[in-house]
Enzyme design. Structure first.
Site, PDB file in Angstrom:
ATOM      1  N   TYR A 129      61.638 -20.014 -31.134  1.00 52.67           N
ATOM      2  CA  TYR A 129      61.148 -19.970 -29.750  1.00 52.67           C
ATOM      3  C   TYR A 129      62.274 -19.717 -28.755  1.00 52.67           C
ATOM      4  O   TYR A 129      62.070 -19.051 -27.739  1.00 52.67           O
ATOM      5  CB  TYR A 129      60.413 -21.261 -29.393  1.00 52.67           C
ATOM      6  CG  TYR A 129      58.971 -21.210 -29.810  1.00 52.67           C
ATOM      7  CD1 TYR A 129      58.094 -20.317 -29.191  1.00 52.67           C
ATOM      8  CD2 TYR A 129      58.473 -22.034 -30.808  1.00 52.67           C
ATOM      9  CE1 TYR A 129      56.768 -20.255 -29.566  1.00 52.67           C
ATOM     10  CE2 TYR A 129      57.152 -21.973 -31.198  1.00 52.67           C
ATOM     11  CZ  TYR A 129      56.295 -21.089 -30.568  1.00 52.67           C
ATOM     12  OH  TYR A 129      54.991 -21.012 -30.935  1.00 52.67           O
TER      13      TYR A 129
ATOM     14  N   GLU B 140      57.207 -38.701 -57.263  1.00 52.00           N
ATOM     15  CA  GLU B 140      56.534 -37.496 -56.770  1.00 52.00           C
ATOM     16  C   GLU B 140      55.493 -37.797 -55.700  1.00 52.00           C
ATOM     17  O   GLU B 140      55.477 -37.174 -54.649  1.00 52.00           O
ATOM     18  CB  GLU B 140      55.862 -36.737 -57.928  1.00 52.00           C
ATOM     19  CG  GLU B 140      55.007 -35.555 -57.434  1.00 52.00           C
ATOM     20  CD  GLU B 140      54.527 -34.627 -58.534  1.00 52.00           C
ATOM     21  OE1 GLU B 140      55.043 -34.726 -59.656  1.00 52.00           O
ATOM     22  OE2 GLU B 140      53.642 -33.810 -58.262  1.00 52.00           O
TER      23      GLU B 140
ATOM     24  N   ASP C  27      54.859 -35.979 -62.184  1.00 54.62           N
ATOM     25  CA  ASP C  27      53.781 -35.590 -63.083  1.00 54.62           C
ATOM     26  C   ASP C  27      54.336 -34.803 -64.258  1.00 54.62           C
ATOM     27  O   ASP C  27      55.313 -34.064 -64.123  1.00 54.62           O
ATOM     28  CB  ASP C  27      52.767 -34.682 -62.349  1.00 54.62           C
ATOM     29  CG  ASP C  27      51.980 -35.453 -61.303  1.00 54.62           C
ATOM     30  OD1 ASP C  27      52.032 -36.698 -61.308  1.00 54.62           O
ATOM     31  OD2 ASP C  27      51.310 -34.796 -60.485  1.00 54.62           O
TER      32      ASP C  27
END
Lengths: 617, 383, 383, 617
Positions: B110, B209, B261
């Site tokens: 910006y 996780e 996982d």
């Protein structure tokens, strides 16, 4: 089996015979209700009942077919007589559903004796038995148009004709479908002011007139493209006339009739030819009835055909088995391709002029392929491409090397044969200079276009179909026998030889188009990049000022210097040639070198082979 | 405009060593450009090549490292826009260092809106230029955070045996944040962690996780029984998380156990990124990867050992592709035989198991059985 | 299996009032089912209908409320599976309340893997059954968290003038977490906040859409100058965030100012959800929505007032659709004329502006100019 | 113009004439090189050159076309003579590229005098001039097959024929294409053991033999479906024979020839009929030459035609303008539809048997539509559908109401005409009981199938194309004149009347299929649900035990009770009828009520109209 008594009633036309004993001439079919009575069917009856096969299946199409047949005949006549053709086509609306078509030419006119048969008999014509290039070939077209007119309006055809030496004759006639013979209602001498020679045909028919891709207007326009030597006046129903002026006064080259080529003859055909010939020796037969067979080739063939045949064998006595050996021998003997003076292409130059005259585009390219052969029939393919709406790329290079925006040209959208940028390219198909408007999907030309890889030339080709581009593709086949898929002559059968040639033609044009497109894209890129310089250099100045706390004059001086340096060397070698680019250049060079090498080797091989052959003889 | 605003800010009291290095880098780069122009030679900037082809992995170093490949970007019509933007972003960086401020990547985008024609059209443009600058800086041992461009994402939650020492930027007061005293809540890692100091008696860091698993372990104060620090990653760890874990484990010589996982994403994306970094951002790995990290679980072997078979899901095509990619193309997995074996087991089994799958045996099975069992046998960890 | 594990856990010392209510609800539901079976009548469960058609909005109440619509689910071949799963999830809930434990939605799904044929095949199945139970419980004033099913997501970051009072679950010790002393870090909201207590002298809560903006305001200690509490939402606020803000604003009578992007997503999704909840989850709004919330900015008017035009992006088709939907179908926006006007202005302008767009005027413009200006003129807020 | 001298040389066949004076019979074309010489073209020459138009465009297709023409002729002959047909087809490979086809029937045989013309002359036959249903109609097919054989192998056709009373004759003949007349090489009496009557044709031709959707095998199989009264022996090249036994001994109904219907006659045709008629009054002409015209209708027509015509007008003297008024009058007069005893459909019952015999499926439905008319030609549409691979739905309802799995039937995949579940349905098209294997895309039948909304019957129809289902759709058109799109008779022209009827037939079958499919789906659902009960009730017990701290016996008792309650009321009214359901039921009832109402009103209207008409007369 024979009923010679019947023949006494006949004129010179073939009349259907009946196996019944009934012989009333007036009503040959009435009362003949015995179910098993097998009978001749007149070809006119057959096509009357199956007129959709001739293209007369809808009122919109019927009027197009009629105009097409009349104009094709007129053009053929002018060309045979070596006259620069000037043809006028006039459509008039007679009632809601009925239109009158009038086509007039400045051709040689038709001899009195021929008028009836040409317009009032199916399967009659001068072109079927010849192997030479002409628009019509089957002897059906114009008679069928008359038959359709009669069938739908009951009105006969009006033909006016004047030969150079004769008086103008006007005949009113129709076709007797039951007997496939002309029925003349009247014939009289008339005065035809200001006309030294020519023919005029008028047919009234049920029809409907529409504009669009498959309209009479489109046929007329495309005919003008493919026949740059033609001046064509066209008056649409209730509309003002338009004239397509000829682009050249050179007539198409005269073509010669040729004899069949041995390699195109099937066994059965060979057997009938043997039986029908007037020649008294096999050697003579082969040399007389075929092209490209001289004493040497004839000898070679006969030798290869086995011991039962000799050069002196009497043709009509050659049995089927020997004919079969002969056929095999022909197919195994090397014979030169047929002569190609039997076909007259439009030519790259004239085709280009035709395209430029009728299609507004940025870029044109045309290619005329060398003649080739399918099933013993010589043919020649021509391809033209018109690319780009005017102002599409919109940039051009000045002589000084500066790029500028080119002027926009106003285009009349309704008249535009070139597709829009987001549409599939328009395909204009021609056979012996006749536009083909229907059955595009089933045509060998369409197949060839679709099978060509247009992406290679910088176009998009979604789903492997037609290329999408502001483009018109024109393909013309000239041949002594155009293999149409149906009597209505709307699409070419897909002979591999034809597809191959069309594709080669498309590729030839495509390569040039590709170069053009790439050039256009490059110009655009360069232009954009120069604009960059002016935009972004000041920002380098600002950044340097902020980081190095420069004064404003220091900043401006740096910017000025940088601008000079950058413009002096608009492309830094590194910018153009990243490491990757150098690899590419090297590879290109390598490929080029190899191709030179290959062509040299190929030439050597050729030379050696020729020498070898020469010694063999 | 930006310049004017900046002058309003109070001057910085003192510059750190790193800040000085950063300013020198920026100034010398600009100086080189200007000298080149003065000599009427087209200036060029040299950036390290950021691609897998310019990456090397050595077990000894423990992370993907940038090779010696450089690309030179000479000023030309093709590069002038990029060139200008690079220099302007560097100028912005200088201003922020001097004012002890920062900008997120989005903010940097910006800020450029005030640059007129030179502004970035889309954020990916500014990100790409920023990556180049970061790569340039990395040669001097400086990260993007040193240049004061911070990531958007915050750094995940921390709980457990850890006191974080920060300071109040305004008052200069030292702040001691005790992560054992966050209750059911947690400490959020800020998006730059360079200034943090640590005190801890923990034995290891457990990088987790999912937020759900973190909440369970924190709720039940597992960090107390396990004497450890819990860090929630929430998927692939952000820069700040990785840097936080790296600094913490370096400072306090703590091992890092990764608990994710058992699927190719957990292994090849989350864990691999944490441990050795990523191939296409090799220039930052020296700061951000955690070579000390070890893979605690869930391992393919665990699926069998803890009988999770009926709480698994089949591997998707994308999983299989990812695993095969790891086996064939990833220098990290290629360098470690145990990983080769594990990934093959995973592919053969054809299923993946989530951390939460352990809940099949009861909600707190993970704390009461699984983690103690695993920690007792550290050989079951994967490298 | 789950039962056996549970028996190993230490018994809960004391049940809270809400816990008792929860247990009563579960037991009475099961009782009704059993009585029905004994009378040889097919049992049925009555759930509130969870759809927009059964929702009402009254300005006075300030949030979407569930209507009187109920659907009865009788036991039949069609519903038997769902019925069994509903009861088993309720049994699981009972066990967790008794043991002061919880399960995330994902964990609940995995717990079912031990139910044999009755297990959930995909998590959306268990989520849907859980939503039904939650709706049932909401009639008794109980939320899903009371049933001990917690969301997966954590609750975003908090910084500023706030002391959070938690307790150590194991030791029972009271923990005081001072959010002014987190340095550049922050406090992470846990996924259940029912037990938290607060102390604060702040004047308002500032709920912020992006982590980047939160980091800037926290880094520069805006909460000190502004005397407020900063909460980062990171998109649509999670249940825990909404409940946290709600409880904090209720307890301490604090106004809530929402500071999000000026686009239909920021307005109709983030802000609307925070303030009045969502239509298709009306059964939970009474707990989770924040009727006191007001929309500070960025408003469509701000784009003009702060000259952000050249730092905007065009509205996408999906934005336009969302805004039109809000105008035509959303009872909240239909009830507030200022919002009608604002959304029309937005659509007419055809562009959206992010919070970070203010960086166009300098990185700290937002703290030094924008927020003070807005707070000085609270009439510029939208309801 | 006439050259009577030439006619003396002619036999009873139409011989091409030349306008040149050259008259050598042996070589009529030689030396005639004058370029402008227009000439007759024999129809045989025309089709020899354009044999792709007849379907002889590839070796694979040629053998199929030949078998088709021979079998069609055999079937037509048997039916005309009211003989239950038994036909054998035998293919033998002669050499790599040459096959011999032999087709033998037990038909009436061919009279000596006809053999030549039937096999050696194009456009000769008994069916063209009649309006009655038959397979062949153009008199081209079998002669063209012979011509193709001769052309490619040089071998003539061998025809053996025996009529009931005559001796067996074997003729070897071919077609003289130049003159379109038979050329007999030999003819002799032979003994034909065990054959009381019949015909056998043998043709050798260049061909290639392949299996698949468009093979001879497929043609044979589909012919057996559409002709359930036919016993068909088929021997593939080098393969074992297969026999398709007839499914019925009922021969197709004898059909009558009809006269044209006035509404199907175009103006031109009307004019020629007026000229050709033997009738001496307009009234007589109208009643004699057309069907469905009696004295009243004739009067109405003539009155409407205006004052210039009267019932007694002499037909041959009616001028074009009056004929035009007459034509208009005919089109404006209400005339009953043509009689339909001219067409013989297969019939729903026999079609069903044919389908069941040759297609293995779970469900069959057939529909024979009432006869309808296009362009004055009566036609009738029949539709059959075979759905489901055996064992596809796989569940059936026992008499007691229990659902059980049905046994799987083994299916021979290569023989399977029913599509697989994930393929577009197979479409079998028939015209006058002849399978159409080529040009499916261009056929009106295909259009009708695609335009039908199959989704309404529970099938998927991706992209609005063919439905995707384990299904074969059979459509048969029986008509006195089938409107083929080309001479090769492969596709129907898209007359709206035909498309409409096909769609109605498809819808009739589709509705029944839809009911079947829904029933199958419902059975499957119920079966699945009952399994549920057994699976899930125990879990309700576990949950209740956990919540209410039940003992194991308490739990088991509850479970037992619940199972009993649930099975006693397998569908709770609420489960079936949610609030929503009641609304639906109410609406259905309302709709039903309204439709009763409507039909009552319609009847009333009808009655009133009839009364009104009766009074009007």
């Amino acid at each position: 089996m024979t009923q010679p008594s019947d023949t006494l009633f006949e004129l010179d036309d073939s009349v259907p015979k009946k196996s019944s004993k009934q012989a009333s001439k007036k009503a040959p079919r009435r009362k003949d209700t015995s179910a098993s009575a097998a009978r001749d069917i007149s070809v006119a009856e057959f096509f009357e009942k199956n007129r959709h096969m001739l293209g007369f299946d809808s009122p919109t199409k019927a009027i197009l077919m009629a105009v097409k047949e009349a104009v094709d005949n007129a053009l053929d006549a002018c060309e045979e007589a070596a006259i620069l053709p000037e043809i006028s086509v006039e459509l008039t609306q007679v009632s809601e559903k009925v239109f009158r078509m009038a086509v007039e030419d400045n051709g040689p006119g038709i001899p009195d004796t021929q008028i009836g048969k040409i317009f009032g008999k199916l399967l009659y014509g001068s072109k079927f038995h010849k192997l030479s290039q002409s628009r019509g070939q089957q002897g059906i077209g114009i008679s069928a148009a008359g038959m359709y007119g009669k069938l739908t309006t009951g009105k006969p055809v009006v033909v006016r004709s004047k030969t150079k030496r004769g008086r103008a004759v006007e005949a009113v006639l129709s076709i007797d479908t039951l007997r496939n013979r002309p029925e003349e209602h009247s014939r009289e001498f008339v005065s035809w002011e200001g006309k030294s020679q020519g023919t005029r045909v008028e047919i009234e028919m049920e029809a409907s007139y529409k504009k669009g891709q498959r309209s009479v207007d489109m046929y007329i326009k495309q005919t003008a493209i493919a026949n740059p030597h033609l001046t064509l006046h066209y008056t649409e129903p209730g509309g003002a006339g338009i004239t397509y002026e000829r682009a050249t006064k050179d007539k198409p080259a005269q073509t010669n009739e040729i004899k069949p080529h041995p390699h195109g003859v099937e066994l059965g055909r060979l057997i009938s030819m043997l039986k029908e010939t007037g020649c008294r020796s096999l050697s003579g037969f082969l040399q007389e009835e075929f092209c490209r067979v001289g004493p040497t080739v004839a000898k070679k063939i006969v030798e290869a055909a086995g011991k039962k045949l000799s050069l002196k064998s009497y043709p009509t006595r050659i049995a089927r088995d020997e004919a079969s050996s002969l056929h095999k021998a022909i197919s195994e003997t090397k014979i030169s391709s047929p002569p190609t003076d039997c076909i007259a292409p439009i030519g790259e130059e004239l085709l280009l002029r035709g395209l430029k005259k009728e299609l507004e585009a940025d870029f044109y390219v045309t290619a005329t392929r060398p003649a080739s052969v399918y099933r013993g029939n010589p043919f020649q393919i021509e391809v033209g491409i018109a690319y780009g709406k005017p102002g599409g790329v919109g940039l051009e290079l000045e002589e000084t090397g500066r790029i500028k925006k080119s002027k926009k040209v106003k285009v009349d959208a309704t008249e535009d044969l070139v597709a829009n940028a987001d549409e599939p390219a328009r395909l204009l198909r021609f056979a012996n200079r006749v536009p083909l408007l229907y059955q595009q999907a089933g045509c060998a030309i369409t197949k060839s276009v679709v099978q060509t890889n247009w992406r290679g030339y910088g176009l998009s080709q979604p789903g492997g179909g037609m290329p999408v581009a502001p483009m018109a593709i024109m393909v013309h086949i000239a041949s002594v026998w155009v293999p149409f898929t149906s009597e209505s002559k709307e699409a070419l059968a897909a002979y591999p030889e034809i597809i191959k040639e069309v594709k080669l033609g498309l590729q030839e044009c495509g390569r040039k188009l590709g170069t053009y497109i790439r050039k256009g894209k490059r110009l655009k890129r360069e232009y954009d990049k120069r604009e960059y310089i002016e935009k972004y250099i000041p920002h380098i100045g600002i950044a340097l000022q902020e980081i190095l706390d420069l004064t404003n004059p220091q900043r401006d001086e740096t910017v000025e210097t940088l601008a000079q340096v950058l413009k002096a060397a608009p492309r830094s070698p590194r910018g153009l040639m990243s490491e990757f680019g150098w690899y590419l250049l090297f590879l290109f060079a390598w490929v080029f070198f190899q191709s030179l090498w290959i062509s040299r080797l190929a030439k050597q091989v050729n030379n050696l082979q020729e020498q070898l052959e020469a010694r063999g003889k | 405009m930006a310049k004017k605003k900046a002058s309003k800010k109070k001057a910085r009291k003192q510059l750190s060593v790193d800040d000085k290095k950063t300013l020198t880098l920026i100034a010398s780069t600009a100086e080189r450009v200007r000298n080149s122009i003065d000599k009427r030679i087209l200036p060029e900037l040299k950036f390290p090549i950021r691609s897998l082809s310019n990456v090397k992995y050595e077990k000894k170093i423990g992370y993907f490292e940038l090779g010696k490949g450089r690309k030179a970007r000479a000023l030309s019509v093709n590069t002038v826009r990029n060139f200008a933007q690079t220099l302007r972003l560097m100028a912005q960086s200088k201003e922020m260092v001097e004012n002890d401020d920062f900008a997120t990547k989005r903010e940097a985008y910006y800020v450029s809106k005030n640059w007129g024609e030179c502004k970035f059209k889309e954020q990916p443009e500014s990100d790409s230029v920023m990556d180049d600058i970061e790569a340039l800086a990395s040669l001097e041992g400086l990260s993007r955070e040193h240049l004061r461009y911070y990531p958007e994402e915050h750094g995940g939650a921390v709980a457990g045996q850890l006191v974080i020492i920060d300071r109040d930027k305004e008052t200069g007061e030292e702040l001691r944040i005790d992560c054992t005293r966050m209750g059911s809540g947690a400490y959020t890692i800020p998006n730059s962690v360079e200034h943090l100091k640590f005190e801890t008696k923990a034995k290891f860091i457990l990088a987790i996780e999912t937020g759900g698993m973190f909440a369970r372990l924190n709720e039940h104060k597992y960090w107390r029984t396990g004497n450890c620090i819990l860090i929630s990653m929430g998927g692939v760890p952000s820069r700040a998380q990785r840097r936080f874990i790296r600094r913490l484990s370096d400072d306090k010589k703590l091992p890092v156990y990764c608990f994710v996982d058992c699927d190719p994403y957990g292994i090849a994306n989350i864990y691999r990124t944490l441990k050795v970094g990523s191939g296409n951002a090799a220039h930052i790995n020296r700061f951000f990867c955690v070579p000390k990290a070890q893979y605690l679980g869930v391992t393919p072997q665990d699926i069998k050992d803890f009988q999770l078979e009926d709480a698994t899901h089949p591997l998707q095509a994308v999983d299989v592709k990812r695993a095969n990619d790891a086996l064939k193309n990833d220098p990290f997995f290629k360098a470690h035989a145990p990983w080769q074996k594990a990934l093959r087991t995973l592919l053969k089994g054809g299923v993946r198991a989530e951390q939460q799958a352990l809940a099949k045996w009861g909600l707190n099975y993970v704390m009461e059985e699984y983690l103690p069992a695993k920690l007792k046998n550290k050989k079951s960890f994967l490298p």
